[in-house]
Design a protein around this motif. Sequence first.
Motif, short mmCIF file in Angstrom:
data_model
loop_
_atom_site.label_atom_id
_atom_site.label_comp_id
_atom_site.label_asym_id
_atom_site.label_seq_id
_atom_site.Cartn_x
_atom_site.Cartn_y
_atom_site.Cartn_z
N ARG A 115 0.82 -1.22 0.00
CA ARG A 115 0.00 0.00 0.00
C ARG A 115 0.86 1.28 0.00
O ARG A 115 1.81 1.39 0.77
N GLY A 116 0.49 2.19 -0.88
CA GLY A 116 1.16 3.50 -0.91
C GLY A 116 2.45 3.51 -1.71
O GLY A 116 3.07 4.55 -1.88
N LYS A 117 2.87 2.35 -2.20
CA LYS A 117 4.10 2.30 -2.99
C LYS A 117 3.78 2.46 -4.48
O LYS A 117 2.65 2.25 -4.90
N VAL A 118 4.82 2.79 -5.23
CA VAL A 118 4.64 3.05 -6.65
C VAL A 118 4.92 1.75 -7.44
O VAL A 118 5.82 0.99 -7.09
N ALA A 119 4.13 1.53 -8.48
CA ALA A 119 4.36 0.35 -9.33
C ALA A 119 4.42 0.75 -10.79
O ALA A 119 3.75 1.69 -11.24
N GLY A 120 5.20 0.00 -11.55
CA GLY A 120 5.20 0.09 -13.01
C GLY A 120 5.02 -1.31 -13.56
O GLY A 120 5.49 -2.28 -12.95
N ILE A 121 4.32 -1.43 -14.68
CA ILE A 121 4.00 -2.77 -15.19
C ILE A 121 4.42 -2.93 -16.65
O ILE A 121 4.31 -2.01 -17.46
N LEU A 122 4.87 -4.15 -16.96
CA LEU A 122 5.42 -4.47 -18.28
C LEU A 122 5.02 -5.87 -18.68
O LEU A 122 4.83 -6.74 -17.82
N SER A 123 4.94 -6.09 -19.99
CA SER A 123 4.74 -7.45 -20.47
C SER A 123 5.36 -7.59 -21.86
O SER A 123 5.65 -6.60 -22.54
N ALA A 124 5.53 -8.84 -22.25
CA ALA A 124 5.97 -9.17 -23.61
C ALA A 124 5.31 -10.50 -23.94
O ALA A 124 4.92 -11.25 -23.04
N SER A 125 5.16 -10.77 -25.22
CA SER A 125 4.54 -12.03 -25.61
C SER A 125 4.98 -12.38 -27.02
O SER A 125 5.22 -11.48 -27.84
N PRO A 126 5.08 -13.68 -27.32
CA PRO A 126 5.34 -14.05 -28.72
C PRO A 126 4.21 -13.58 -29.63
O PRO A 126 4.39 -13.44 -30.82
N GLY A 127 3.03 -13.36 -29.08
CA GLY A 127 1.87 -12.94 -29.86
C GLY A 127 1.90 -11.46 -30.23
O GLY A 127 2.82 -10.72 -29.87
N GLY A 128 0.84 -11.05 -30.94
CA GLY A 128 0.81 -9.70 -31.50
C GLY A 128 0.38 -8.61 -30.54
O GLY A 128 0.57 -7.42 -30.82
N LEU A 129 -0.19 -8.98 -29.39
CA LEU A 129 -0.69 -7.95 -28.48
C LEU A 129 0.26 -7.68 -27.31
O LEU A 129 0.03 -6.79 -26.50
N GLY A 130 1.32 -8.47 -27.23
CA GLY A 130 2.36 -8.19 -26.23
C GLY A 130 1.94 -8.46 -24.80
O GLY A 130 2.64 -8.06 -23.87
N GLY A 131 0.82 -9.13 -24.61
CA GLY A 131 0.38 -9.44 -23.24
C GLY A 131 -0.40 -8.32 -22.58
O GLY A 131 -0.56 -8.30 -21.35
N ILE A 132 -0.91 -7.40 -23.38
CA ILE A 132 -1.54 -6.21 -22.80
C ILE A 132 -2.82 -6.53 -22.01
O ILE A 132 -3.15 -5.83 -21.06
N ARG A 133 -3.49 -7.64 -22.36
CA ARG A 133 -4.72 -7.98 -21.61
C ARG A 133 -4.37 -8.37 -20.18
O ARG A 133 -5.12 -8.08 -19.25
N GLY A 134 -3.21 -8.99 -20.00
CA GLY A 134 -2.78 -9.33 -18.64
C GLY A 134 -2.49 -8.08 -17.83
O GLY A 134 -2.73 -8.04 -16.62
N LEU A 135 -1.97 -7.04 -18.50
CA LEU A 135 -1.65 -5.80 -17.77
C LEU A 135 -2.89 -5.11 -17.24
O LEU A 135 -2.84 -4.43 -16.22
N VAL A 136 -4.01 -5.27 -17.96
CA VAL A 136 -5.27 -4.65 -17.48
C VAL A 136 -5.62 -5.24 -16.11
O VAL A 136 -5.94 -4.53 -15.16
N HIS A 137 -5.50 -6.57 -16.01
CA HIS A 137 -5.83 -7.23 -14.73
C HIS A 137 -4.79 -6.88 -13.66
O HIS A 137 -5.13 -6.62 -12.51
N LEU A 138 -3.52 -6.89 -14.08
CA LEU A 138 -2.46 -6.60 -13.10
C LEU A 138 -2.61 -5.20 -12.53
O LEU A 138 -2.51 -4.99 -11.31
N ARG A 139 -2.90 -4.22 -13.40
CA ARG A 139 -3.09 -2.84 -12.94
C ARG A 139 -4.24 -2.77 -11.93
O ARG A 139 -4.14 -2.11 -10.88
N ALA A 140 -5.33 -3.48 -12.23
CA ALA A 140 -6.49 -3.44 -11.34
C ALA A 140 -6.16 -4.05 -9.98
O ALA A 140 -6.54 -3.51 -8.93
N ILE A 141 -5.43 -5.16 -9.98
CA ILE A 141 -5.10 -5.83 -8.71
C ILE A 141 -4.16 -4.95 -7.88
O ILE A 141 -4.35 -4.77 -6.67
#
Length: 195
Positions: A115-141
């Motif tokens: 709580r109260g700390k700063v986060a940055g999020i990243l992903s990569a994927s062999p696929g064309g979207l780079g894992g961006i759908r996972g980042l939506v969930h990660l950001r929310a959590i």
Amino acid sequence: MSIRLLGIAGSTRRESLHKRLLHVALRAAESEDVRIEHLDLRELDIPLYDSDLEGEEGMPEGVSRLREALKSSDGVVIASPEYNGSLTAVLKNAIDWTSRPDPRFPDDPALVAWRGKVAGILSASPGGLGGIRGLVHLRAILSHIGMVVVPQQAAIPSGHKAFHENGSILDPNQHAQVESVGRAVAELAAKLAAD
Ligand SMILES: Cc1cc2nc3c(=O)[nH]c(=O)nc-3n(C[C@H](O)[C@H](O)[C@H](O)COP(=O)(O)O)c2cc1C
């Protein structure tokens, strides 16, 4: 004032693309005033969360190590693969364990690791979207557990072909985007620490 940033990859794979992403982001953030630490979930060997196990044996050693490292950090960069449209189970499990109170530290406030700390999020994927759908969930959590997640993020498509041997990213724009996440976390964490 010196701050401390922690890098966590949501993959235990030895050759993980996400461990490489973290190195790009955190190297860019590192300076005299910004200390960097990487924790490998493979080495922490965290069991699946089980409240019976927690009640009978307390917090596993790997969880304590992660929890203490998080407690003494000002910010975290998390690079997680997308598994079936979300973050990985190994990362979610680590978040769940470290969101728990540790009876050995009764004075710790709730969610002290996050709580109260700063986060940055990243992903990569062999696929064309780079894992961006996972980042939506990660950001929310991460927001749910009280982190301030910087708006900058990067999702690198064709991740298996994206890196030079030396660890940098072939596409200079993508490289800069990943670096900007590390820098944004360091800058905001430093501002919050100065307050
Ligand atoms: C169980 C599983 C599910 C996956 N689901 C997705 C997915 O939904 N989207 C995607 O882009 N890649 C998916 N992948 C591929 C991962 O993005 C790929 O394995 C990636 O390299 C994992 O990151 P790492 O190299 O850091 O281990 C999946 C892989 C596994 C093993």
